[in-house]
Write an enzyme that holds these catalytic residues in place. Structure first.
Site, mmCIF file in Angstrom:
data_model
loop_
_atom_site.group_PDB
_atom_site.id
_atom_site.type_symbol
_atom_site.label_atom_id
_atom_site.label_comp_id
_atom_site.label_asym_id
_atom_site.label_seq_id
_atom_site.Cartn_x
_atom_site.Cartn_y
_atom_site.Cartn_z
ATOM 1 C CD GLU A 398 -1.771 -2.424 1.317
ATOM 2 O OE1 GLU A 398 -0.607 -2.718 1.667
ATOM 3 O OE2 GLU A 398 -2.644 -3.299 1.139
ATOM 4 C CD GLN A 420 -7.765 -7.273 -1.639
ATOM 5 O OE1 GLN A 420 -7.020 -7.866 -0.850
ATOM 6 N NE2 GLN A 420 -7.774 -7.516 -2.930
ATOM 7 C CG PHE A 421 -11.112 -5.251 3.290
ATOM 8 C CD1 PHE A 421 -12.438 -5.416 3.700
ATOM 9 C CD2 PHE A 421 -10.556 -6.202 2.460
ATOM 10 C CE1 PHE A 421 -13.175 -6.518 3.286
ATOM 11 C CE2 PHE A 421 -11.291 -7.307 2.042
ATOM 12 C CZ PHE A 421 -12.599 -7.469 2.453
ATOM 13 C CG PHE A 424 -5.825 -4.124 4.294
ATOM 14 C CD1 PHE A 424 -5.687 -4.657 5.568
ATOM 15 C CD2 PHE A 424 -6.564 -4.834 3.362
ATOM 16 C CE1 PHE A 424 -6.262 -5.878 5.903
ATOM 17 C CE2 PHE A 424 -7.140 -6.053 3.686
ATOM 18 C CZ PHE A 424 -6.997 -6.584 4.960
ATOM 19 C CG HIS A 465 -11.177 -7.991 6.722
ATOM 20 N ND1 HIS A 465 -10.297 -8.663 7.524
ATOM 21 C CD2 HIS A 465 -10.718 -8.153 5.453
ATOM 22 C CE1 HIS A 465 -9.350 -9.221 6.775
ATOM 23 N NE2 HIS A 465 -9.581 -8.926 5.519
#
Ligand SMILES: Cc1ncc(C[n+]2csc(CCOP(=O)(O)OP(=O)(O)O)c2C)c(N)n1
Length: 659
Positions: A398, A420-421, A424, A465
């Site tokens: 990231e 992605q979430f 992260f 998440h």
């Protein structure tokens, strides 16, 4: 020291000498000024000039170079007027940051120099982005970026080299191995014999170069640049050199063995080269004296200009305004009557797709976003339409990808990064809050990047998440934070976010993706930032919320038809529509703020404080804040239900109503 002239002309030999002499003489002057208390800090590159000068002279002026704190020779080789450099170091207006940042912490598009932030490592990923833009435009260019050997221990180094290798980017990664990172010697920094050996692990070429030998530096780098322009690829260079002074002047060199200082003192890049040129008859003592007189005069006259300049003064409105890049918002209404009843997730996908058609230099990057379509399928079907060069799968890194997005923006492109979430984003936090957020304030450079953040709980996904971490970003000046609750807003706000040259964190609640539907115009349109939406009008009290909170509030109010409430959906948190909040509170006299995030330090607290400050006389009850429990987001359904604020919101709402 052995010098090989090869095919270099006499002119070039002299240019390299002059190139090194100037930064050395500037530094010597700076050391005097430092002792006189006329400048504050100095990071010396004495003894390392051959690297900065050799690399910069091997590049073309149209090619970007990203220096660190010991690379004065980069700046002088690009012929930056010295008075501007001196003003920069003195924090004055003619510097490159108008007194807002110090030393070499600035960039300038005019000279294609992109300076560092203190955190060192993000610089490498930014170079990836600049090179990616060149590669996508099929420009045969090299981007050179510097790092010390100390900063090679940062994750950013590994991430940036890996990305450059996987994407075959034309980046020259230049490690200046000068023996120490502050007081830490190389044997406490890494265990491999040569840092250049690491290239093998990235599937990359490398070279070891004597960093004190200007002819070796220039010739080898020049040769490599030509080769990279012909066949783009990354190369790792390790320049062996030595730091002859302290980390910065105040910290001294007591920890450096005398013997090392003596040995490396003998390898000084300038005196050795000077002796060689004298012996070869390229230089004469008299010419050296003339040169030194000219440079001294240039330094002194430019220093005078900087000293004569007034100290900067703070104009508050200007300081606040320049945190953000100017954005002339164009309101685009939908032209067609046609609307489609679609899900939240589809509306985001549609906005993104239409923006891709609208901006042909918009690049999407993220894990699994290409053929797989992203884990939430937002970019499904994009590859056949836009190709894999614009819809880019990334390695799991990231930080480097956010920095790469910054580099794309510096080189004139736009980027959307899909986390992605949202959880992260912590792995890419540093470049967001330190590079993207601060770059316009520091040196008036845009960060044309949108970071898409699939976020939120209620989906049984546990602590990593489920977070809604907008408060990490609303705290940081320079970022915009958007958080839609309905499909039509999501599409229009995403379009605006992509048009806006400022860094935007775009929160997309995962729980809404497939549970909420709405009528969405089929063609392209925009929704402005900073305008809350009044969803429901009433006189009894005001509910302010955003994201999933909007739907919880509407549901609870449906159960309580007796509570006649204004419901305000904020839509964007930065900028925040305080005006609409106050207008409603002045009418109802009561306010409850609902947020999904844990309460402490969240936006509800600030809204509450601002309402007290701005409309205290209108309040008939204390402002209420409702948020999640002060715990991580738990996994099991019963725990998560109790963690989330929906049920507490109902009781607090009733209590406020009855107050
Ligand atoms: C992320 C981060 N950690 C620590 C520091 C403090 N710091 C600044 S420069 C430096 C040493 C860097 O060493 P190296 O990369 O070898 O470069 P050199 O100073 O030797 O040229 C340290 C520890 C920092 N600026 N950023």
């Amino acid at each position: 020291m052995r010098y090989h002239v090869g095919s270099l002309e006499r002119e070039k030999l002299l240019e390299l000498y002059k190139g090194m002499l100037k930064p050395r003489m500037i530094e010597e002057k700076m050391l005097i000024l430092l002792r006189q208390g006329k400048i504050s800090k100095w990071f010396s590159g004495i003894g390392q000039e051959a690297i900065s000068v050799g690399v910069t002279q091997a590049l073309k002026e149209s090619e970007y170079i990203l220096p660190m704190h010991r690379n004065l020779g980069v700046f002088t080789s690009r012929n930056i007027p010295l008075n501007r450099l001196f003003s920069q170091w003195q924090g004055k207006q003619s510097g490159f940051t108008q007194g807002r940042d110090r030393s070499f912490h600035f960039g300038t598009q005019e000279y294609k120099i992109i300076g560092m932030i203190s955190h060192l490592g993000p610089q490498l990923g930014v170079a990836d982005g600049i090179a990616l833009a060149d590669m996508l435009r099929r420009k045969k260019r090299v981007t050179a970026v510097f790092t010390g050997e100390g900063a090679t221990s940062e994750g950013d180094f590994h991430e940036a080299l890996n990305v450059a290798s996987v994407w075959n980017l034309p980046v020259l990664f230049c490690i200046e191995n000068n023996g120490y990172g502050l007081s830490t010697p190389t044997n406490e920094q890494y265990r491999c014999e040569n840092l250049a050996d690491r290239a093998k692990g990235y599937g990359m070429e490398s070279r070891i170069i004597d960093g004190n030998n200007i002819l070796e530096v220039y010739t080898k780098v020049d040769e490599l640049c030509k080769a990279i322009r012909r066949r783009p690829r990354p190369v790792l260079l390790e320049f062996k050199t030595f730091r002859m002074r302290g980390h910065e002047e105040a910290s001294g060199t007591k920890y450096v063995p005398e013997k090392l200082m003596r040995e490396w003192g003998k390898k000084d890049p300038i005196s050795n080269y000077e002796d060689f040129l004298l012996a070869e008859g390229v230089l004469t003592q008299a010419y050296i004296e003339t040169l030194k007189e000219e440079i001294t005069e240039e330094i002194n006259s430019n220093l005078q200009l900087a000293f004569d300049e007034d100290e900067v003064s703070s104009v508050e409105s200007k300081e606040l305004k320049e945190v953000y890049h100017g954005f002339d918002y164009q309101h685009i209404e939908t032209k067609l009557e046609s609307k489609e009843n679609i899900r939240f997730v589809d509306a985001i996908s549609q906005g993104l797709e239409q923006s891709m058609y609208r901006h042909n230099e918009l690049i999407i990057m993220g894990q699994d976003v290409a053929d797989y379509g992203g884990v939430f399928k937002i970019t499904e079907g994009f590859v056949p339409k836009f190709g894999k060069s614009r819809v880019r799968n990334t390695p799991i890194c990231e930080s480097a990808i956010v920095s790469t997005a910054m580099g794309l923006s510096i080189n004139g492109m736009k980027a959307v990064v899909e986390m992605q979430f949202a959880d992260f984003v912590s792995s890419g936090f540093n470049p967001i809050v330190n590079y993207l957020a601060k770059v316009n304030y520091r040196w008036n450079e845009k960060a044309d990047v949108v970071i898409r953040m699939p976020c939120g709980g209620g989906v049984g996904a546990g602590p990593f998440h489920s977070q809604t971490n907008e408060a990490w970003f609303t705290k940081t000046p320079g970022l915009k934070v958007v958080y839609p609750a309905f499909p039509d807003d999501a599409k229009g706000l995403l379009n605006t976010a992509i048009n806006d040259p400022n860094p935007v964190l775009f929160f997309e609640h995962k729980g809404l993706y497939r549970s909420i539907k709405g009528d969405v115009p089929t063609d392209y349109y925009t929704v402005p930032f900073g305008k809350a939406k009044l969803l429901k009008e009433g006189k009894a009290l005001t509910v302010v919320t955003y994201g999933a909170g909007v739907h919880w509030a509407l549901e609870v109010l449906e159960k309580h038809p007796e509570i006649d409430a204004d419901v305000l959906d904020l839509r964007t948190l930065q900028p925040l529509d305080l005006e609409s909040i106050c207008q409603s509170v002045k009418k109802t006299g009561k306010l409850i703020v609902l947020q999904e995030d844990t309460l402490f330090g969240g936006i509800a607290s600030d809204i509450s404080a601002m309402v007290m400050e701005n409309c205290f006389e209108y309040l008939d009850a204390p402002v209420k804040r409702v948020g999640s429990l002060e715990t991580p987001v738990p996994f099991a359904k019963s725990l998560e239900t109790n963690y989330l604020p929906k049920n507490r919101f109902e009781s607090e709402l009733v209590e406020l109503y009855q107050y």
